[in-house]
Scaffold this motif. Structure first.
Motif, PDB file in Angstrom:
ATOM      1  N   ASN A  16      -0.977  -9.445   1.877  1.00 23.71           N
ATOM      2  CA  ASN A  16       0.436  -8.930   2.462  1.00 23.71           C
ATOM      3  C   ASN A  16      -0.217  -7.655   3.432  1.00 23.71           C
ATOM      4  O   ASN A  16      -0.798  -6.928   3.274  1.00 23.71           O
ATOM      5  CB  ASN A  16       1.591  -9.146   1.912  1.00 23.71           C
ATOM      6  CG  ASN A  16       1.627  -8.435   1.471  1.00 23.71           C
ATOM      7  OD1 ASN A  16       1.368  -7.365   1.011  1.00 23.71           O
ATOM      8  ND2 ASN A  16       3.254  -8.408   0.383  1.00 23.71           N
ATOM      9  N   VAL A  17       0.555  -7.296   4.558  1.00 18.40           N
ATOM     10  CA  VAL A  17       0.729  -6.204   4.965  1.00 18.40           C
ATOM     11  C   VAL A  17       0.831  -4.819   4.509  1.00 18.40           C
ATOM     12  O   VAL A  17      -0.101  -4.556   4.670  1.00 18.40           O
ATOM     13  CB  VAL A  17       1.743  -6.259   6.161  1.00 18.40           C
ATOM     14  CG1 VAL A  17       1.872  -5.090   7.188  1.00 18.40           C
ATOM     15  CG2 VAL A  17       1.621  -8.020   6.885  1.00 18.40           C
ATOM     16  N   TYR A  31       2.615   9.582   2.984  1.00 14.15           N
ATOM     17  CA  TYR A  31       3.224   8.881   4.221  1.00 14.15           C
ATOM     18  C   TYR A  31       2.540   7.458   3.973  1.00 14.15           C
ATOM     19  O   TYR A  31       1.210   6.697   3.493  1.00 14.15           O
ATOM     20  CB  TYR A  31       2.894   9.216   5.578  1.00 14.15           C
ATOM     21  CG  TYR A  31       1.565   9.492   6.029  1.00 14.15           C
ATOM     22  CD1 TYR A  31       0.737   8.539   6.243  1.00 14.15           C
ATOM     23  CD2 TYR A  31       0.957  10.322   5.945  1.00 14.15           C
ATOM     24  CE1 TYR A  31      -0.879   8.427   6.600  1.00 14.15           C
ATOM     25  CE2 TYR A  31      -0.175  10.702   6.710  1.00 14.15           C
ATOM     26  CZ  TYR A  31      -1.191   9.257   6.138  1.00 14.15           C
ATOM     27  OH  TYR A  31      -2.653   9.511   7.323  1.00 14.15           O
ATOM     28  N   LEU A  32       3.300   6.398   3.856  1.00 12.84           N
ATOM     29  CA  LEU A  32       2.751   4.935   4.641  1.00 12.84           C
ATOM     30  C   LEU A  32       3.265   4.261   5.184  1.00 12.84           C
ATOM     31  O   LEU A  32       4.139   4.452   6.473  1.00 12.84           O
ATOM     32  CB  LEU A  32       3.604   4.047   3.124  1.00 12.84           C
ATOM     33  CG  LEU A  32       3.006   2.519   2.863  1.00 12.84           C
ATOM     34  CD1 LEU A  32       1.622   2.564   2.243  1.00 12.84           C
ATOM     35  CD2 LEU A  32       4.099   1.913   2.248  1.00 12.84           C
ATOM     36  N   CYS A  33       1.214   3.634   6.021  1.00 10.87           N
ATOM     37  CA  CYS A  33       1.448   3.351   7.306  1.00 10.87           C
ATOM     38  C   CYS A  33       2.681   1.888   7.426  1.00 10.87           C
ATOM     39  O   CYS A  33       2.218   1.528   6.596  1.00 10.87           O
ATOM     40  CB  CYS A  33       0.736   3.290   8.056  1.00 10.87           C
ATOM     41  SG  CYS A  33       0.241   4.850   8.301  1.00 10.87           S
ATOM     42  N   LEU A  34       3.792   1.715   7.870  1.00  7.97           N
ATOM     43  CA  LEU A  34       4.351   0.308   8.191  1.00  7.97           C
ATOM     44  C   LEU A  34       3.890   0.103   9.361  1.00  7.97           C
ATOM     45  O   LEU A  34       3.858   0.724   9.855  1.00  7.97           O
ATOM     46  CB  LEU A  34       5.288   0.109   7.058  1.00  7.97           C
ATOM     47  CG  LEU A  34       5.445   0.449   5.715  1.00  7.97           C
ATOM     48  CD1 LEU A  34       7.073   0.966   4.963  1.00  7.97           C
ATOM     49  CD2 LEU A  34       4.365  -0.540   4.736  1.00  7.97           C
ATOM     50  N   VAL A  39      11.829  -0.567   9.481  1.00  9.16           N
ATOM     51  CA  VAL A  39      12.779   0.653   8.825  1.00  9.16           C
ATOM     52  C   VAL A  39      12.609   1.125   7.447  1.00  9.16           C
ATOM     53  O   VAL A  39      12.404   0.370   6.401  1.00  9.16           O
ATOM     54  CB  VAL A  39      14.640   0.209   8.568  1.00  9.16           C
ATOM     55  CG1 VAL A  39      15.105   1.073   8.236  1.00  9.16           C
ATOM     56  CG2 VAL A  39      14.974  -0.455  10.081  1.00  9.16           C
ATOM     57  N   CYS A  40      11.738   2.447   7.521  1.00 10.63           N
ATOM     58  CA  CYS A  40      11.647   2.858   6.497  1.00 10.63           C
ATOM     59  C   CYS A  40      12.235   2.733   5.251  1.00 10.63           C
ATOM     60  O   CYS A  40      13.088   3.242   4.700  1.00 10.63           O
ATOM     61  CB  CYS A  40      10.822   4.352   6.859  1.00 10.63           C
ATOM     62  SG  CYS A  40       9.822   4.792   8.303  1.00 10.63           S
ATOM     63  N   PRO A  41      12.082   2.416   4.013  1.00  8.00           N
ATOM     64  CA  PRO A  41      12.409   2.281   2.941  1.00  8.00           C
ATOM     65  C   PRO A  41      12.742   3.546   2.291  1.00  8.00           C
ATOM     66  O   PRO A  41      11.694   4.230   1.942  1.00  8.00           O
ATOM     67  CB  PRO A  41      11.671   0.468   2.194  1.00  8.00           C
ATOM     68  CG  PRO A  41      10.561   0.825   2.369  1.00  8.00           C
ATOM     69  CD  PRO A  41      10.404   1.172   4.005  1.00  8.00           C
ATOM     70  N   THR A  42      13.329   3.512   0.958  1.00  8.76           N
ATOM     71  CA  THR A  42      13.783   4.519   0.246  1.00  8.76           C
ATOM     72  C   THR A  42      14.243   3.845  -1.344  1.00  8.76           C
ATOM     73  O   THR A  42      14.798   3.437  -0.642  1.00  8.76           O
ATOM     74  CB  THR A  42      14.160   6.214   0.785  1.00  8.76           C
ATOM     75  OG1 THR A  42      15.733   5.225   1.199  1.00  8.76           O
ATOM     76  CG2 THR A  42      13.498   5.672   1.830  1.00  8.76           C
ATOM     77  N   VAL A  43      13.803   4.924  -1.957  1.00 13.81           N
ATOM     78  CA  VAL A  43      14.657   4.843  -3.264  1.00 13.81           C
ATOM     79  C   VAL A  43      15.608   4.898  -3.820  1.00 13.81           C
ATOM     80  O   VAL A  43      16.054   6.713  -2.906  1.00 13.81           O
ATOM     81  CB  VAL A  43      13.420   4.366  -4.858  1.00 13.81           C
ATOM     82  CG1 VAL A  43      12.298   3.533  -4.292  1.00 13.81           C
ATOM     83  CG2 VAL A  43      12.660   6.058  -4.931  1.00 13.81           C
ATOM     84  N   GLY A  44      16.129   4.918  -4.675  1.00 10.89           N
ATOM     85  CA  GLY A  44      17.531   5.011  -5.547  1.00 10.89           C
ATOM     86  C   GLY A  44      18.602   6.005  -4.103  1.00 10.89           C
ATOM     87  O   GLY A  44      18.815   7.482  -4.379  1.00 10.89           O
ATOM     88  N   VAL A  65      -0.834   9.959  13.040  1.00 10.60           N
ATOM     89  CA  VAL A  65      -1.061   9.571  12.049  1.00 10.60           C
ATOM     90  C   VAL A  65      -1.474   7.715  11.068  1.00 10.60           C
ATOM     91  O   VAL A  65      -2.395   7.759  10.074  1.00 10.60           O
ATOM     92  CB  VAL A  65      -0.810  10.398  10.261  1.00 10.60           C
ATOM     93  CG1 VAL A  65      -1.048  11.558  10.154  1.00 10.60           C
ATOM     94  CG2 VAL A  65       0.265   9.983   9.826  1.00 10.60           C
ATOM     95  N   CYS A  66      -1.350   7.279  12.185  1.00  6.16           N
ATOM     96  CA  CYS A  66      -0.899   5.816  11.555  1.00  6.16           C
ATOM     97  C   CYS A  66      -2.162   5.052  12.589  1.00  6.16           C
ATOM     98  O   CYS A  66      -1.982   5.370  13.802  1.00  6.16           O
ATOM     99  CB  CYS A  66      -0.035   5.129  11.199  1.00  6.16           C
ATOM    100  SG  CYS A  66       0.935   5.669  10.090  1.00  6.16           S
ATOM    101  N   PRO A  67      -2.572   4.265  11.629  1.00  5.29           N
ATOM    102  CA  PRO A  67      -3.424   3.167  13.167  1.00  5.29           C
ATOM    103  C   PRO A  67      -1.976   2.764  13.959  1.00  5.29           C
ATOM    104  O   PRO A  67      -0.842   2.570  13.845  1.00  5.29           O
ATOM    105  CB  PRO A  67      -3.861   2.220  12.049  1.00  5.29           C
ATOM    106  CG  PRO A  67      -3.971   2.486  10.825  1.00  5.29           C
ATOM    107  CD  PRO A  67      -2.853   3.028  10.976  1.00  5.29           C
ATOM    108  N   ALA A  68      -3.076   1.841  14.996  1.00  2.86           N
ATOM    109  CA  ALA A  68      -1.978   1.542  16.492  1.00  2.86           C
ATOM    110  C   ALA A  68      -1.261   0.243  15.873  1.00  2.86           C
ATOM    111  O   ALA A  68      -1.675  -0.698  14.954  1.00  2.86           O
ATOM    112  CB  ALA A  68      -3.043   0.946  17.735  1.00  2.86           C
ATOM    113  N   GLY A  69      -0.627   0.163  16.266  1.00  5.81           N
ATOM    114  CA  GLY A  69       1.002  -0.478  16.048  1.00  5.81           C
ATOM    115  C   GLY A  69       1.449  -0.518  14.425  1.00  5.81           C
ATOM    116  O   GLY A  69       2.458  -1.045  14.145  1.00  5.81           O
ATOM    117  N   SER A  70       1.598   0.986  14.196  1.00 10.60           N
ATOM    118  CA  SER A  70       2.215   1.031  12.452  1.00 10.60           C
ATOM    119  C   SER A  70       2.649   2.396  12.230  1.00 10.60           C
ATOM    120  O   SER A  70       1.896   3.000  13.557  1.00 10.60           O
ATOM    121  CB  SER A  70       1.449   0.960  11.383  1.00 10.60           C
ATOM    122  OG  SER A  70       0.662   1.946  11.804  1.00 10.60           O
TER     123      SER A  70
END
Length: 339
Positions: A16-17, A31-34, A39-44, A65-70
């Motif tokens: 999946n994505v 960082y993680l490209c989404l 909405v950037c999820p965070t824990v805790g 730093v991320c590809p187009a669309g992310s």
């Protein structure tokens, strides 16, 4: 993997994505490209440490730093060995989603499921050497997935190929002595994004876990002769760690290893656990972590699944790599990639 009537299903892993998202490190932040708009999820209940529109102290803007669309979502610091859920830790069987956020799911060029490992830092996973030693010269053929629970429905999963495989120099494939390897990931696993991904703690050198009840999780076969791996979903069991003398006496029985016991059982580099009927790791669980809680429920890695005789036999123990014994070697293989 494991016990009584629980059956898994042979399955094809679906991407999946999130499982294909790009990750990296910039200005010391992971960082993680989404997809743009996520909405950037965070824990805790934490917050992002850096806004995606980064400005360095010199006033220059960091390129996208991320590809187009992310868009980059930045991780947060998380404490090793901690869970972000309250799982069922009393009943063997199906694990709770996120109960073992440190467990790695391995693929290789010939198998959609090739075994397990455990994440010890954003760039490093430890596993059983017998799972990866044939890929020492082709490390990118091995892929690590973090956050897997149901192998046919990958939710909040991060993926990386492997850039380097360090197998213990004294590993013996025929006897599984010194059966440990360190995998260096091509791109980092970003912590603090998802509740089902975290590291486990490395134990202190010389730590003994004898007498403790600890947890093993994974996707291996439900019985020695039932070829149903990977299981769906992830499973768990709870086993007690026994001393070497007890373990050796069991395997020295005539119907087990008899006079060959000392050829296969290492008093220093291996530990034993289990011995309860129908409660055991099993075939294809190699590399799965045996983790033990502290008094504050912080989990350290006591061992990694390596071998046994059949699965789930009374008074026959599962054999695990002793992670404390190899601590110095593990740490010597961890050289943080430049960010």
């Amino acid at each position: 993997m494991f016990y009584f009537t629980f059956l898994g299903f042979l399955c094809i892993i679906l991407d999946n994505v999130s499982s294909q998202a790009t990750s990296g490190v910039v200005n010391g932040a992971f960082y993680l490209c989404l997809p743009t708009g996520t909405v950037c999820p965070t824990v805790g209940g934490g917050t992002n440490t850096i806004d995606p529109r980064i400005v360095t102290p010199t006033g220059t803007v960091t390129p996208n730093v991320c590809p187009a669309g992310s868009t980059p979502c930045f991780g947060t610091n998380t404490a090793c060995g901690t869970r972000f859920i309250t799982p069922n830790m009393t009943t063997p069987g199906s694990a709770s989603f996120g109960a073992y956020p440190w467990q790695a799911y391995l693929r290789n060029a010939t198998s959609a499921y090739a075994g397990s490992g455990v994440l010890i830092s954003p760039y490093y996973v430890i596993t059983a050497a017998h799972k990866v030693y044939l890929n020492v010269n082709t490390p990118t053929a091995v892929t690590v997935l973090m956050g897997v629970y149901n192998p046919v429905n990958l939710v909040n999963v991060q993926t990386s190929t492997v850039t380097r495989i360090a197998v213990h120099p004294s590993f013996v494939a025929s006897t599984l002595i010194n059966d440990i390897a360190v995998l260096q990931l091509t791109q980092p696993i970003v912590l603090g994004i998802y509740t089902n991904i975290n590291t486990a703690c490395l134990p202190a050198a010389g730590t003994t876990f004898v007498g403790q009840q600890c947890a093993v999780s994974g996707w291996g076969q439900s019985a020695f002769s039932i070829f149903d791996a990977p299981s769906n979903p992830q499973r768990q069991i709870f086993v007690s760690i026994v001393n070497y003398a007890t373990c050796r006496a069991s395997f020295a029985q005539a119907n087990l290893l008899a006079n060959n016991v000392d050829m296969y059982l290492d008093p220093n580099g291996e530990i034993c656990a289990g011995g309860v009927a129908m409660i055991d790791a099993c075939t294809q669980d190699g590399g799965a972590p045996l983790v033990c809680p502290s008094t504050t429920n912080v989990y350290s890695i006591a061992g990694l699944v390596i071998w046994g005789k059949n699965c789930g036999q009374q008074n026959v123990y599962g054999v695990y790599v002793s992670v404390p014994f190899y601590l110095a070697w593990i740490q010597s293989q961890m050289t943080t990639p430049a960010g």
